[in-house]
Design a protein around this motif. Structure first.
Motif, short mmCIF file in Angstrom:
data_model
loop_
_atom_site.label_atom_id
_atom_site.label_comp_id
_atom_site.label_asym_id
_atom_site.label_seq_id
_atom_site.Cartn_x
_atom_site.Cartn_y
_atom_site.Cartn_z
N SER A 88 0.80 -1.22 0.00
CA SER A 88 0.00 0.00 0.00
C SER A 88 0.84 1.27 0.00
N ALA A 89 0.37 2.24 -0.77
CA ALA A 89 0.98 3.58 -0.76
C ALA A 89 0.57 4.36 0.49
N ARG A 90 -0.40 3.85 1.24
CA ARG A 90 -0.98 4.59 2.36
C ARG A 90 -0.41 4.20 3.72
N ILE A 91 0.47 3.20 3.75
CA ILE A 91 1.08 2.80 5.02
C ILE A 91 2.21 3.76 5.34
N LEU A 92 2.16 4.34 6.53
CA LEU A 92 3.10 5.40 6.93
C LEU A 92 4.28 4.85 7.72
N PRO A 93 5.41 5.57 7.73
CA PRO A 93 6.48 5.26 8.68
C PRO A 93 5.93 5.42 10.11
N ARG A 94 6.52 4.73 11.03
CA ARG A 94 5.98 4.74 12.40
C ARG A 94 5.94 6.15 12.99
N ASP A 95 6.99 6.94 12.81
CA ASP A 95 6.99 8.28 13.41
C ASP A 95 5.89 9.17 12.83
N ALA A 96 5.66 9.04 11.51
CA ALA A 96 4.60 9.83 10.88
C ALA A 96 3.23 9.38 11.35
N ALA A 97 3.05 8.07 11.52
CA ALA A 97 1.78 7.54 11.99
C ALA A 97 1.49 7.99 13.42
N GLN A 98 2.52 7.97 14.27
CA GLN A 98 2.34 8.40 15.66
C GLN A 98 2.04 9.89 15.75
N GLN A 99 2.67 10.66 14.89
CA GLN A 99 2.38 12.10 14.85
C GLN A 99 0.93 12.35 14.43
N ARG A 100 0.46 11.61 13.47
CA ARG A 100 -0.94 11.77 13.04
C ARG A 100 -1.90 11.37 14.15
N LEU A 101 -1.56 10.35 14.92
CA LEU A 101 -2.40 9.94 16.04
C LEU A 101 -2.45 11.04 17.10
N ALA A 102 -1.29 11.63 17.40
CA ALA A 102 -1.25 12.70 18.40
C ALA A 102 -2.11 13.89 17.96
N GLN A 103 -2.08 14.22 16.68
CA GLN A 103 -2.89 15.32 16.17
C GLN A 103 -4.38 15.00 16.27
N ALA A 104 -4.75 13.75 15.99
CA ALA A 104 -6.16 13.35 16.07
C ALA A 104 -6.65 13.40 17.51
#
Length: 307
Positions: A88-104
């Motif tokens: 998938s093109a939509r799977i993020l690196p872990r740091d980017a995914a964690q940052q998106r979670l913190a923003q949500a």
């Protein structure tokens, strides 16, 4: 003319071109403009006339160009054997995914938090793809024909594959395609091996032409399209058999009921052996190493029997 002079004459004749190159002629036209050389003009050299090349009737020529350009360039770079990484093109690196979670979480959006948590969970596959590409590149960099990682050239799992190869100081290929979304190449592809396609069919051919194995990570429609095309071609003996690895058995079994396909007679029981489930980069490399050793041993036996 004596024999030595005749040989020199022949060598000279063979090394000289009978005609100027197309590039030389195009350069002459560029510096000597003609009043006839206007948009839509029939006077333009055919191979410099974009409007002509893009005509409906020229599709076969454009397809041939998309086949030849990556083929010739990869040959020039000595690329003989590749490992293709899908996902998938939509799977993020872990740091980017964690940052998106913190923003949500900060926004208090429950739906966004649920999605972001899933992205953090799926980022595990980005890290495995990255590590797998590194392992492959380091393990074969000293070989006569090193294994080169090939991806679709975009973000997500594709980026992870190119990134892992780059971190091991190896080459990697990106086979990009023009899309409305996700069409920009990731920054980890070897620049000289970053290609762009218009035709999906030609891109898929290049995925398979040099591949000795295909490694498929979780993904959506595009990933499933590529996976099932390879499985179909292998099942139908239209391509040579090679290891096909599926990362994340729980994901794939939840997504596709392979046992049901066997029970209903839609596929044969032996068809489920066309692929292997793996969970880690190390496990994937162990499976491939064993497969390559068996293949090498088989080739040695066949060679000895033919002597």
């Amino acid at each position: 003319m004596n024999k030595q002079r005749l040989l020199r004459h022949r060598r000279s004749h063979l090394t000289e071109r009978n005609f100027p190159s197309a590039g030389e002629d195009a350069a002459i036209v560029a510096v000597e403009p003609s009043p006839y050389d206007q948009p839509g003009s029939s006077y333009k050299l055919a191979f410099t006339d974009t409007e002509f090349i893009l005509r409906e009737e020229m599709r076969a020529v454009r397809m041939q160009l998309e086949l030849l350009k990556p083929e010739l360039i990869q040959t020039e770079h000595g690329i003989e054997s590749t490992i293709v990484i899908f996902g998938s093109a939509r799977i993020l690196p872990r740091d980017a995914a964690q940052q998106r979670l913190a923003q949500a979480i900060a926004k208090g959006d429950a739906l966004a938090v649920t999605r972001a948590r899933m992205q953090v969970e799926m980022s595990h596959y980005y890290e495995e793809a990255r590590r797998f590409a590194t392992i492959v590149t380091r393990a074969t960099c000293e070989a006569d024909a090193p294994l080169v990682v090939v991806t679709g050239g975009g973000p997500g799992i594709m980026e992870a594959g190119n990134r892992g190869a780059a971190e091991a100081n190896g080459k990697s290929v990106g086979l990009n395609i023009v899309l409305q979304h996700e069409q920009h190449p990731n920054p980890y592809i070897t620049p000289e091996l970053c290609f762009q396609f218009h035709y999906f069919a030609l891109r898929k051919m290049h995925f398979l032409m040099r591949s000795v194995a295909l490694v498929c990570f979780p993904g959506g429609f595009g990933t499933l399209d590529e996976l099932f095309e390879v499985l179909t071609l292998t099942q139908a003996s239209k391509v040579r058999r090679r290891p096909i690895l599926l990362f994340g058995e729980s994901f794939w079994r939840k997504l596709i009921n392979f046992d049901f396909l066997v029970e209903t007679g839609m596929i044969s029981p032996e068809d489920v052996h066309l692929f292997h489930f793996v969970e880690t980069a190390e496990q994937a490399w162990d499976v491939l190493s064993q497969a390559f050793e068996l293949e090498a041993a088989k080739e040695d036996t066949e060679a000895a029997e033919s002597e």
